[in-house]
Design an enzyme around this catalytic site. Structure first.
Site, PDB file in Angstrom:
ATOM      1  N   CYS A 220      20.085  11.615 -10.751  1.00 20.84           N
ATOM      2  CA  CYS A 220      21.167  10.685 -11.018  1.00 20.84           C
ATOM      3  C   CYS A 220      22.498  11.362 -10.729  1.00 20.84           C
ATOM      4  O   CYS A 220      22.745  12.486 -11.151  1.00 20.84           O
ATOM      5  CB  CYS A 220      21.180  10.159 -12.443  1.00 20.84           C
TER       6      CYS A 220
ATOM      7  N   LYS B  49      17.297  15.447  -5.731  1.00 21.75           N
ATOM      8  CA  LYS B  49      17.637  16.864  -5.875  1.00 21.75           C
ATOM      9  C   LYS B  49      18.118  17.103  -7.292  1.00 21.75           C
ATOM     10  O   LYS B  49      18.580  16.194  -7.957  1.00 21.75           O
ATOM     11  CB  LYS B  49      18.756  17.197  -4.885  1.00 21.75           C
TER      12      LYS B  49
ATOM     13  N   ARG C 111      21.062  12.965  -5.310  1.00 26.18           N
ATOM     14  CA  ARG C 111      20.560  13.159  -6.673  1.00 26.18           C
ATOM     15  C   ARG C 111      19.690  11.999  -7.151  1.00 26.18           C
ATOM     16  O   ARG C 111      19.132  12.045  -8.248  1.00 26.18           O
ATOM     17  CB  ARG C 111      21.730  13.336  -7.643  1.00 26.18           C
TER      18      ARG C 111
ATOM     19  N   TRP D 274      18.042   7.893 -10.241  1.00 25.41           N
ATOM     20  CA  TRP D 274      16.632   8.269 -10.057  1.00 25.41           C
ATOM     21  C   TRP D 274      15.946   7.760 -11.320  1.00 25.41           C
ATOM     22  O   TRP D 274      16.203   8.254 -12.417  1.00 25.41           O
ATOM     23  CB  TRP D 274      16.499   9.782  -9.911  1.00 25.41           C
TER      24      TRP D 274
ATOM     25  N   HIS E  10     -13.731  30.770   1.117  1.00 23.57           N
ATOM     26  CA  HIS E  10     -14.253  30.462  -0.223  1.00 23.57           C
ATOM     27  C   HIS E  10     -14.211  28.956  -0.511  1.00 23.57           C
ATOM     28  O   HIS E  10     -14.334  28.549  -1.655  1.00 23.57           O
ATOM     29  CB  HIS E  10     -13.464  31.237  -1.278  1.00 23.57           C
TER      30      HIS E  10
ATOM     31  N   GLU F 184       5.227  27.232   1.369  1.00 23.31           N
ATOM     32  CA  GLU F 184       6.519  26.573   1.600  1.00 23.31           C
ATOM     33  C   GLU F 184       6.427  25.615   2.796  1.00 23.31           C
ATOM     34  O   GLU F 184       6.964  24.508   2.752  1.00 23.31           O
ATOM     35  CB  GLU F 184       7.598  27.650   1.808  1.00 23.31           C
TER      36      GLU F 184
ATOM     37  N   GLU G  59       6.682  16.759   1.435  1.00 27.30           N
ATOM     38  CA  GLU G  59       7.814  16.006   0.894  1.00 27.30           C
ATOM     39  C   GLU G  59       8.569  15.234   1.960  1.00 27.30           C
ATOM     40  O   GLU G  59       9.140  14.185   1.679  1.00 27.30           O
ATOM     41  CB  GLU G  59       8.759  16.906   0.083  1.00 27.30           C
TER      42      GLU G  59
ATOM     43  N   LYS H  14       7.141  21.560   2.534  1.00 25.61           N
ATOM     44  CA  LYS H  14       8.121  20.843   3.369  1.00 25.61           C
ATOM     45  C   LYS H  14       7.469  19.640   4.042  1.00 25.61           C
ATOM     46  O   LYS H  14       8.049  18.567   4.123  1.00 25.61           O
ATOM     47  CB  LYS H  14       8.712  21.763   4.445  1.00 25.61           C
TER      48      LYS H  14
ATOM     49  N   ASN I  41      22.863  10.146 -17.100  1.00 20.16           N
ATOM     50  CA  ASN I  41      21.864  10.970 -16.408  1.00 20.16           C
ATOM     51  C   ASN I  41      21.077  11.696 -17.486  1.00 20.16           C
ATOM     52  O   ASN I  41      21.680  12.315 -18.360  1.00 20.16           O
ATOM     53  CB  ASN I  41      22.583  11.974 -15.490  1.00 20.16           C
ATOM     54  N   GLY I  42      19.762  11.624 -17.438  1.00 23.02           N
ATOM     55  CA  GLY I  42      18.951  12.328 -18.428  1.00 23.02           C
ATOM     56  C   GLY I  42      18.002  11.375 -19.121  1.00 23.02           C
ATOM     57  O   GLY I  42      17.740  10.268 -18.627  1.00 23.02           O
TER      58      GLY I  42
HETATM   59  C1  F6R Z   1      11.685  21.450  -2.198  1.00 22.65           C
HETATM   60  C2  F6R Z   1      12.733  21.471  -3.219  1.00 22.65           C
HETATM   61  C3  F6R Z   1      12.321  21.615  -4.635  1.00 22.65           C
HETATM   62  C4  F6R Z   1      13.260  22.575  -5.367  1.00 22.65           C
HETATM   63  C5  F6R Z   1      12.902  22.609  -6.862  1.00 22.65           C
HETATM   64  C6  F6R Z   1      13.754  23.622  -7.615  1.00 22.65           C
HETATM   65  O1  F6R Z   1      12.223  21.323  -0.918  1.00 22.65           O
HETATM   66  O2  F6R Z   1      13.888  21.351  -2.926  1.00 22.65           O
HETATM   67  O3  F6R Z   1      10.998  22.032  -4.742  1.00 22.65           O
HETATM   68  O4  F6R Z   1      13.152  23.843  -4.793  1.00 22.65           O
HETATM   69  O5  F6R Z   1      13.082  21.343  -7.411  1.00 22.65           O
HETATM   70  O6  F6R Z   1      15.103  23.311  -7.530  1.00 22.65           O
HETATM   71  P1  F6R Z   1      16.209  24.346  -7.938  1.00 22.65           P
HETATM   72  O7  F6R Z   1      16.144  25.487  -6.985  1.00 22.65           O
HETATM   73  O8  F6R Z   1      17.497  23.600  -7.829  1.00 22.65           O
HETATM   74  O9  F6R Z   1      15.916  24.788  -9.337  1.00 22.65           O
END
Ligand code: F6R
Length: 634
Positions: free
Chosen positions: A2, A629, A27, A78, A516, A493, A500, A497, A104-105
Site C-alpha cells: 500500500c 514491493k 507498493r 495491496w 536425489h 534467485e 514472479e 525471478k 497501510n497495514g
Molecule cells: C523478489 C523480491 C522479494 C524481496 C523480499 C524482501 O524479486 O523483490 O523477494 O526480495 O520481499 O524484500 P526486502 O529486501 O525489501 O526486505
C-alpha cells in the site's frame, strides 16, 4: 505494501497526490483512491485496479474543486481485508462523510471494533479493517468543532485502541489545511517543503518537490499544515523526528528511456555496486566501515553469525554465508525471516544477526530483528532505504547505495547486498586478524573490478533476450536452474525471478541434489512441433574452472546427466571454459571471476531472461500479479 500520500500546501492537492501515487504504485496496485478537501467539502474518488483506472475516472469528474483543493490524501492498495473492489478501495469515509481515512497495514483487533461500532448503529460500507478507524475518529470528533489539533487528538485516542501494524492518514472536512498521520510498525515519512508539507510511505512520492525528509519514530502522530509539522507520541507528548536529506533526485525514480523500471535497474547495477563500495575502501586497501556503529571489540566478541532476510535478500544472505565462513571461520547460518523467531534460535550477546532488506520495512524481517534484540544478540542491518524502520531499530547499519528500486522484482538490490555482505565479511576478518591486510586488499581489488565485469555481461545480453522470446512464444511449462556452491543461491534467485515475472514454474536446485529426485522432472523434446521443442530448459550456473577444479568438474557431470535425459541446457560459464562447450545447447559467457564473487556476473543473465519472457508474454514487468514491493504484513 500500500502506498500512501498526503499533501497540504499551495498546489493542486490532486496533482501532487496522483503524481505521488504514480511513484508509489509498486507498493500495491489492487485499487487506488484520493480524497481532496476543498473549502469545507470532502471530495472522494476511488476505483479498483491500477492507478490508470482512477485517472480515467478523474478525467471524467466534473467537480472543479477536486482540482483546486490544496489539501488531500491518496492511496494505492495491496488488498488484505476485503477483495480488490471499488467499495474496498481507500479512502474510507465516516458515516457522516466528515472524515476520510487511508491505511497501510493490518488492524488486528478490527473484528472486535467493528462489532462494537455496529452495535452502536454504525453501518459499514466496506469489508475493510480500515473503515473502523474512520468511524472511530468520527465518534471522537462528534460535537467537537473541527480543527487540526482536534483531529490530531482524536487520532491519538483512536490509535491507543488499535492493535497491529498501521500507517494512517486522515482529513476532517471541518479542518481544512491539515492532514494527520500516525504510524506503528509501518512506514511513514514527512517531506518538509516551503509553504507545503508532505506525508508518504516513502520519499519517492515527494522527491520532485523536496529532498528534505523527516523520519518518524514508532508510535508517533504527525500533524502537517502548509507551514508546520508537529510530532507527538501516542500519549500526546511532543516528540522529535530525525531530519535527513535525500541524496538522490526525481530522475532516479524515472524510467529514463527504458520500457520498464526493472530494465533500468538491471542496467544501473554496475553503478549501484560501485556506489556501494565507494568510500568504504581506504588508500591502503583496508575496509573502512566507520558508519557501522559496532566497535572492533564488539566484532571480535562475535562467535556466530545469523543472516536473516526474505526472498531475494535471503538469496544474497545464502551467498554471503560462503564468503563469511571462508574468510572469518565463524559459523554462519542463513534463515528465512518468516521462520526465524518461530523456531527459537539459539542467540546470545556474542551472536551477530545480520538482517538484509532493500526496503527496510519488510515485516517478517523486522519481527525477526526484534526477536534477536530481545535475545540480546547484536543486529546489523544491510539496507537500501534511509529513514526506514529496520535500520532505525538495528544496533548498526550498512547502507547499500543502490538508489531507489521501483520494479517489484529486486535486481540491483541483490548485487548491492552482495557487495555490502562481502564488505562485512572482510571487515570481520580484518578486525579479528584472521586475514592478513594484503589478503583483504586482494579481495577488495577483485570486488572493485565487479562493476566493469557486470557492464561487460550487460553488453552481451541479446541472445538471452532472444531465448526469452522463444520461451514465451512456446509457453514452456517449467524451467530448472542448477548450481553448486555460490551458484546454488544464484540458481534459486534465477528461479524466483522467473516465477514472479513470467508466472512460469521454475525451480532452483543444488546440482548435486538432482539425482536425489528432481531429475525426474527432466523430459526430452515432446515432438509435437512447437517452436521450443527441445526438452526441459535447464539453466546451469558453472563455477570458474580456475577456482576449485572439483566443483567445476562436478557440475560439468551434472550438465551431462540432465542433457542425457533430454534437457535443453543453457549454460552460464566463464570465458575460456571450453570443458562445457560440448554439453551446452546455449552458452552464455561471463567474464572470468573468482568463485566467491561469481554471483555478481552470473545473476545478471537470469534477471534479463526473466524480464524478457515476462515482456514477450505481455505481462507487466514492473508490477507482477499478486505482488507488491515492501511487504509490510507478516
Ligand atoms: C523478489 C523480491 C522479494 C524481496 C523480499 C524482501 O524479486 O523483490 O523477494 O526480495 O520481499 O524484500 P526486502 O529486501 O525489501 O526486505
Amino acid at each position: 505494501m500500500c502506498g500512501i500520500v498526503g499533501y497540504v500546501g499551495g498546489q493542486s492537492a490532486l496533482g501532487v497526490v496522483l503524481e505521488g501515487l504514480r511513484r508509489l504504485e509498486y507498493r500495491g496496485y489492487d485499487s487506488a483512491g484520493v480524497a481532496v478537501l476543498a473549502s469545507s467539502r470532502l471530495l472522494l474518488a476511488k476505483k479498483a485496479g491500477k492507478l490508470s483506472n482512477l485517472e480515467k475516472l478523474l478525467a471524467e469528474a466534473s467537480e472543479a474543486e477536486l482540482r483546486t483543493g490544496t489539501t488531500g490524501i491518496g492511496h494505492t492498495r495491496w488488498a488484505t481485508h476485503g477483495g480488490p473492489t471499488d467499495r474496498n478501495a481507500h479512502p474510507h469515509l465516516s458515516a457522516d462523510g466528515r472524515i476520510a481515512v487511508i491505511h497501510n497495514g493490518i488492524i488486528e483487533n478490527f473484528a472486535k471494533l467493528r462489532a462494537e461500532l455496529q452495535a452502536s448503529g454504525v453501518e459499514f460500507a466496506s469489508d475493510t479493517d480500515t473503515e473502523c478507524v474512520a468511524h472511530l475518529l468520527a465518534a471522537e470528533l462528534a460535537g467537537v468543532a473541527g480543527s487540526p489539533q482536534a483531529l490530531a487528538d482524536a487520532m491519538r485516542r483512536v490509535c491507543n485502541r488499535l492493535e497491529g501494524a498501521f500507517t494512517l492518514l486522515a482529513v476532517d472536512a471541518q479542518a481544512p489545511g491539515a492532514v494527520v498521520g500516525a504510524r506503528r510498525n509501518s512506514p511513514l515519512v514527512v517531506g518538509r517543503g516551503n509553504g507545503e508539507n508532505f506525508l508518504a510511505s516513502d520519499v519517492s512520492a515527494f522527491i520532485e518537490h523536496t529532498r528534505e525528509a523527516v523520519e518518524l519514530g514508532q508510535d508517533q502522530i504527525v500533524l502537517i499544515t502548509a507551514e508546520a509539522i508537529e510530532i507527538t507520541d501516542f500519549a500526546g507528548n511532543p516528540a522529535q523526528g530525525r531530519d535527513y536529506h535525500v541524496d538522490w533526485d526525481a530522475r532516479a525514480a524515472e524510467k529514463d528511456g527504458h520500457a520498464w523500471f526493472m530494465l533500468k535497474e538491471i542496467a544501473e547495477q554496475p553503478q549501484a555496486v560501485a556506489d556501494t563500495l565507494r568510500g568504504r575502501i581506504g588508500e591502503h586497501g583496508e575496509i573502512m566501515l566507520d558508519e557501522v556503529r559496532l566497535t572492533d571489540q564488539d566484532l571480535r566478541d562475535v562467535d556466530k553469525v545469523f543472516i536473516v532476510s526474505c526472498g531475494t535478500s535471503y538469496h544474497a544472505g545464502l551467498v554471503a554465508k560462503y564468503a563469511i565462513e571462508h574468510w572469518t571461520r565463524i559459523p554462519c547460518e542463513v534463515e528465512l525471516a518468516s521462520e526465524f523467531r518461530y523456531r527459537d534460535p539459539v542467540l546470545d550477546r556474542s551472536t551477530l544477526v545480520v538482517v538484509i532488506s532493500q526496503s527496510g520495512e519488510t515485516m517478517d524481517t523486522l519481527m525477526a530483528l526484534r526477536h534477536a534484540k530481545e535475545q540480546k544478540a547484536r543486529v546489523l542491518a544491510i539496507c537500501n532505504t534511509n529513514g526506514s524502520t529496520i535500520p532505525r531499530e538495528s544496533d548498526a547499519v550498512l547502507y547499500t547505495h543502490g538508489g531507489p528500486e521501483i520494479a517489484v522484482a529486486s535486481t540491483k538490490a541483490f548485487l548491492t547486498q552482495l557487495a555490502a555482505c562481502f564488505l562485512v565479511g572482510l571487515h570481520l576478518a580484518q578486525v579479528r586478524g584472521v586475514k592478513y591486510a594484503d589478503e583483504v586488499g586482494a579481495v577488495l581489488a577483485q570486488l572493485q573490478e565487479m562493476p566493469a565485469k557486470i557492464e561487460k555481461v550487460l553488453a552481451a545480453m541479446d541472445p538471452v533476450r532472444e531465448l526469452g522470446r522463444q520461451l514465451a512464444e512456446t509457453n514452456a511449462s517449467t524451467v530448472l536452474f542448477i548450481g553448486r556452491h555460490v551458484g546454488y543461491p544464484v540458481a534459486l534467485e534465477g528461479a524466483l525471478k522467473l516465477k514472479e515475472l513470467a508466472y512460469l514454474h521454475a525451480e532452483g536446485f543444488a546440482a548435486g541434489e538432482l539425482k536425489h529426485g528432481p531429475i525426474a522432472l527432466i523430459a526430452g523434446p515432446a515432438g509435437d512441433g512447437r517452436a521450443f521443442d527441445r526438452g526441459t530448459p535447464v539453466v546451469c550456473i558453472v563455477p570458474s574452472p580456475a577456482g576449485r577444479g572439483v566443483l567445476h568438474d562436478k557440475i560439468v557431470s551434472n550438465i551431462q546427466e540432465v542433457r542425457a535425459r533430454g534437457a535443453h541446457t543453457i549454460v552460464i560459464a566463464e570465458e575460456g571454459d571450453d570443458a562445457v562447450v560440448p554439453y551446452a545447447d546455449m552458452l552464455v559467457r561471463v567474464p572470468r571471476t573468482p568463485t566467491l564473487l561469481a554471483p555478481f556476473v552470473t545473476t545478471v543473465p537470469l534477471q534479463v531472461l526473466a524480464a524478457a519472457i515476462a515482456d514477450a508474454s505481455g505481462h507487466d514487468v514492473d508490477q507482477p500479479r499478486n505482488l507488491a514491493k515492501s511487504v509490510t504484513v507478516e
